[in-house]
Design a protein around this motif. Sequence first.
Motif, mmCIF file in Angstrom:
data_model
loop_
_atom_site.group_PDB
_atom_site.id
_atom_site.type_symbol
_atom_site.label_atom_id
_atom_site.label_comp_id
_atom_site.label_asym_id
_atom_site.label_seq_id
_atom_site.Cartn_x
_atom_site.Cartn_y
_atom_site.Cartn_z
ATOM 1 N N ALA A 12 -5.637 2.072 8.739
ATOM 2 C CA ALA A 12 -5.106 1.907 10.097
ATOM 3 C C ALA A 12 -3.583 2.047 10.136
ATOM 4 O O ALA A 12 -3.035 2.617 11.076
ATOM 5 C CB ALA A 12 -5.524 0.552 10.665
ATOM 6 N N CYS A 13 -2.917 1.535 9.110
ATOM 7 C CA CYS A 13 -1.451 1.593 9.115
ATOM 8 C C CYS A 13 -0.962 3.034 9.015
ATOM 9 O O CYS A 13 0.016 3.421 9.677
ATOM 10 C CB CYS A 13 -0.873 0.736 7.998
ATOM 11 N N SER A 14 -1.627 3.838 8.185
ATOM 12 C CA SER A 14 -1.244 5.243 8.070
ATOM 13 C C SER A 14 -1.438 5.964 9.396
ATOM 14 O O SER A 14 -0.629 6.823 9.785
ATOM 15 C CB SER A 14 -2.073 5.931 6.981
ATOM 16 N N TYR A 15 -2.521 5.629 10.094
ATOM 17 C CA TYR A 15 -2.782 6.225 11.407
ATOM 18 C C TYR A 15 -1.711 5.808 12.416
ATOM 19 O O TYR A 15 -1.293 6.613 13.264
ATOM 20 C CB TYR A 15 -4.165 5.790 11.892
ATOM 21 N N ALA A 16 -1.275 4.555 12.320
ATOM 22 C CA ALA A 16 -0.329 4.023 13.305
ATOM 23 C C ALA A 16 1.076 4.604 13.140
ATOM 24 O O ALA A 16 1.806 4.750 14.119
ATOM 25 C CB ALA A 16 -0.271 2.502 13.199
ATOM 26 N N CYS A 17 1.441 4.935 11.911
ATOM 27 C CA CYS A 17 2.819 5.383 11.650
ATOM 28 C C CYS A 17 3.043 6.792 12.203
ATOM 29 O O CYS A 17 2.322 7.731 11.854
ATOM 30 C CB CYS A 17 3.098 5.349 10.146
ATOM 31 N N ARG A 18 4.051 6.939 13.043
ATOM 32 C CA ARG A 18 4.342 8.226 13.672
ATOM 33 C C ARG A 18 5.508 8.965 13.003
ATOM 34 O O ARG A 18 5.877 10.054 13.431
ATOM 35 C CB ARG A 18 4.660 8.010 15.163
ATOM 36 N N VAL A 19 6.104 8.359 11.981
ATOM 37 C CA VAL A 19 7.272 8.987 11.342
ATOM 38 C C VAL A 19 6.992 9.388 9.889
ATOM 39 O O VAL A 19 7.898 9.809 9.174
ATOM 40 C CB VAL A 19 8.505 8.049 11.407
#
Length: 286
Positions: A106-113
Amino acid sequence: MKIAVASGKGGTGKTLVSTNLFNVVQKSGIAVELIDCDAEEPNDQPFIGGRLDDEEMVTQNIPSIDKAKCTFCGKCQEYCNYNAIIILPKLQHIQVIEDLCHDCGACSYACRVGAITEKTKTIGTITRYELDNGCALIESQIEIGVYSSVPLINQAIKSSQENQLAILDAPPGTSCPFIATVSAADFVILVTEPTPFGMNDLKLSVDTLIHLDKPFGVIINRAGLGDNRVYDYLKENNIPLLSEIPFDRKIAKTYSEGQLISDTMPEYDDHFHQLFTTIKNQLQND
């Protein structure tokens, strides 16, 4: 069919029941696997033996955060349901608590940068031991220091042969490893003892299985040791008493020597055959 052997506490006789049930079933010519899901302390192999067939390393992906790219927006922490990310924006600090990570991504999906990549962490091994008749023991063993054995247990159960009988030796207690094991089962054998501790932890196990809507029955080990409160509880709640194993010095001696009572005491070969028949009949009736 998958049969889990479980208990609310350690030391009630789960290994005694699961190894002897496996022993009589495999001797009768039925293809069966015994899966030792007690990854923190597996102990079925000394009783079953077998030749080493395969060993698989089980890994987990852990997020790695590049602080130079991170904008400390907090999205990764917001998406993480397991509180595995600590972020202090004012201090420009972000940290992954690896023991709490569940490899959900989920964290990888959330990160936009693009600040989050993943690294691989070994969490344990799954070892397969083959018997001469084609039956097998699958043993899960967690690495020292790893917080949760659930991914390892899930992988061990998944590695079993499809359309084959499997006996799952569950971890003690009623926490996540217990639930991961019994959730995969078609029927659960709860092993208890007629003592206050046995009674208390049996109730916890029963409540959990009712919530999971799993069919189950109870074996009372060391029968004759305590009092009748466990029997009264089973009767009052219409819980099937599958069998009793007496408080017997000969059984304890045989077990402590790493032997199976279904091999050394002929009456227990019949005992565990009858147990298997009872479970099959109960599943067919349901």
